[in-house]
Design a protein around this motif. Structure first.
Motif, PDB file in Angstrom:
ATOM      1  N   LYS A 157      18.012 -59.298   0.453  1.00  0.00           N
ATOM      2  CA  LYS A 157      16.977 -58.940   1.436  1.00  0.00           C
ATOM      3  C   LYS A 157      16.424 -57.540   1.184  1.00  0.00           C
ATOM      4  N   CYS A 158      17.255 -56.653   0.680  1.00  0.00           N
ATOM      5  CA  CYS A 158      16.790 -55.306   0.343  1.00  0.00           C
ATOM      6  C   CYS A 158      15.736 -55.397  -0.772  1.00  0.00           C
ATOM      7  N   ALA A 159      16.023 -56.243  -1.759  1.00  0.00           N
ATOM      8  CA  ALA A 159      15.139 -56.350  -2.925  1.00  0.00           C
ATOM      9  C   ALA A 159      13.800 -57.001  -2.594  1.00  0.00           C
TER      10      ALA A 159
ATOM     11  N   ARG B 199      10.639 -55.603   7.825  1.00  0.00           N
ATOM     12  CA  ARG B 199      11.891 -55.108   8.392  1.00  0.00           C
ATOM     13  C   ARG B 199      13.038 -55.962   7.892  1.00  0.00           C
ATOM     14  N   ASN B 200      14.108 -55.300   7.485  1.00  0.00           N
ATOM     15  CA  ASN B 200      15.321 -56.011   7.100  1.00  0.00           C
ATOM     16  C   ASN B 200      16.233 -56.063   8.317  1.00  0.00           C
ATOM     17  N   PRO B 201      16.389 -57.244   8.941  1.00  0.00           N
ATOM     18  CA  PRO B 201      17.159 -57.329  10.179  1.00  0.00           C
ATOM     19  C   PRO B 201      18.645 -57.020   9.988  1.00  0.00           C
ATOM     20  N   LEU B 202      19.122 -57.083   8.752  1.00  0.00           N
ATOM     21  CA  LEU B 202      20.542 -56.821   8.509  1.00  0.00           C
ATOM     22  C   LEU B 202      20.904 -55.349   8.692  1.00  0.00           C
ATOM     23  N   CYS B 203      19.939 -54.468   8.424  1.00  0.00           N
ATOM     24  CA  CYS B 203      20.243 -53.032   8.495  1.00  0.00           C
ATOM     25  C   CYS B 203      19.253 -52.273   9.367  1.00  0.00           C
ATOM     26  N   GLY B 204      18.114 -52.901   9.682  1.00  0.00           N
ATOM     27  CA  GLY B 204      17.101 -52.235  10.505  1.00  0.00           C
ATOM     28  C   GLY B 204      16.115 -51.413   9.698  1.00  0.00           C
ATOM     29  N   ASP B 205      16.296 -51.359   8.392  1.00  0.00           N
ATOM     30  CA  ASP B 205      15.367 -50.576   7.572  1.00  0.00           C
ATOM     31  C   ASP B 205      13.973 -51.216   7.547  1.00  0.00           C
ATOM     32  N   GLN B 206      12.956 -50.352   7.442  1.00  0.00           N
ATOM     33  CA  GLN B 206      11.574 -50.837   7.461  1.00  0.00           C
ATOM     34  C   GLN B 206      10.780 -50.226   6.319  1.00  0.00           C
TER      35      GLN B 206
ATOM     36  N   SER C 201      11.847 -46.451   5.177  1.00  0.00           N
ATOM     37  CA  SER C 201      13.251 -46.179   4.888  1.00  0.00           C
ATOM     38  C   SER C 201      13.872 -47.374   4.183  1.00  0.00           C
ATOM     39  N   GLY C 202      14.966 -47.150   3.512  1.00  0.00           N
ATOM     40  CA  GLY C 202      15.643 -48.260   2.848  1.00  0.00           C
ATOM     41  C   GLY C 202      16.679 -47.738   1.874  1.00  0.00           C
ATOM     42  N   CYS C 203      17.541 -48.623   1.442  1.00  0.00           N
ATOM     43  CA  CYS C 203      18.575 -48.238   0.485  1.00  0.00           C
ATOM     44  C   CYS C 203      17.950 -48.080  -0.912  1.00  0.00           C
ATOM     45  N   ALA C 204      18.785 -47.717  -1.863  1.00  0.00           N
ATOM     46  CA  ALA C 204      18.298 -47.485  -3.232  1.00  0.00           C
ATOM     47  C   ALA C 204      17.648 -48.739  -3.811  1.00  0.00           C
ATOM     48  N   ILE C 205      18.233 -49.909  -3.547  1.00  0.00           N
ATOM     49  CA  ILE C 205      17.659 -51.153  -4.082  1.00  0.00           C
ATOM     50  C   ILE C 205      16.285 -51.409  -3.461  1.00  0.00           C
ATOM     51  N   ALA C 206      16.174 -51.224  -2.143  1.00  0.00           N
ATOM     52  CA  ALA C 206      14.900 -51.473  -1.461  1.00  0.00           C
ATOM     53  C   ALA C 206      13.822 -50.529  -1.970  1.00  0.00           C
ATOM     54  N   LYS C 207      14.197 -49.267  -2.122  1.00  0.00           N
ATOM     55  CA  LYS C 207      13.219 -48.269  -2.566  1.00  0.00           C
ATOM     56  C   LYS C 207      12.803 -48.527  -4.014  1.00  0.00           C
TER      57      LYS C 207
HETATM   58 FE1  FES Z   1      18.633 -51.522   4.428  1.00  0.00          FE
HETATM   59 FE2  FES Z   1      18.945 -52.199   1.883  1.00  0.00          FE
HETATM   60  S1  FES Z   1      20.492 -51.619   3.299  1.00  0.00           S
HETATM   61  S2  FES Z   1      17.123 -52.165   3.033  1.00  0.00           S
END
Ligand code: FES
Length: 149
Positions: free
Chosen positions: A126-128, A36-43, A63-69
């Motif tokens: 953190k996304c990466a 989990r990325n605590p900055l955005c809540g994405d998991q 879920s996640g942003c383009a960088i995370a995915k």
């Molecule tokens: Fe949530 Fe990148 S903004 S993982």
């Protein structure tokens, strides 16, 4: 956001975020963890099938942003066939790359080096590394939810 990255890197990241590789359930997986990325809540959750010490197969979802995915997608392609120790070493180099823009020797990173521009956007580090945290926790048998904090 990627004005300073060259076109090839931009293209690889966009390609992996739009059409992530190794996305979805992994039948027969024996190791799991959720990051989990605590900055955005994405998991992102990662499932791994180990053959002894070797990563036979690995998939992710969440879920996640383009960088995370994109990072999760490229990570899965990089980790298949690697041992747990090789995966840890690769993560150390990748982490150094996204924090500083440099990692030596960069050649070992292969396609992972497309994330070399992430260090210019500290909030995206953190996304990466989100999927990496989950993958390493899964392989270590740590099934609790891990955070990028
Ligand atoms: Fe949530 Fe990148 S903004 S993982």
């Amino acid at each position: 956001m990627f004005d300073n990255l060259n076109d090839l890197y931009q293209q690889v990241i966009l390609d992996h975020s739009k059409a992530p590789r190794n996305f979805g359930e992994l039948p027969g997986a024996d190791h799991f963890a959720e990051g989990r990325n605590p900055l955005c809540g994405d998991q992102v959750s990662v499932a791994v099938k180990m053959q002894g010490d070797v990563i036979e197969d690995i998939r992710f979802k969440g879920s996640g942003c383009a960088i995370a995915k994109a990072s999760a997608s490229v990570m899965t392609t990089a980790l298949k066939g690697k041992t747990l120790n090789e995966a840890r070493t690769l993560f150390e180099k990748f982490h150094e790359l996204v924090l500083t823009g440099q990692a030596a020797p960069c050649a070992q990173l292969g396609k992972l080096s497309v994330f070399g521009g992430v260090h210019r956007y500290p909030a995206r580090v953190k996304c990466a590394i989100l999927a990496w945290h989950a993958a390493l926790a899964a392989m270590a048998g740590d099934q609790k939810k891990v955070s990028t904090e």
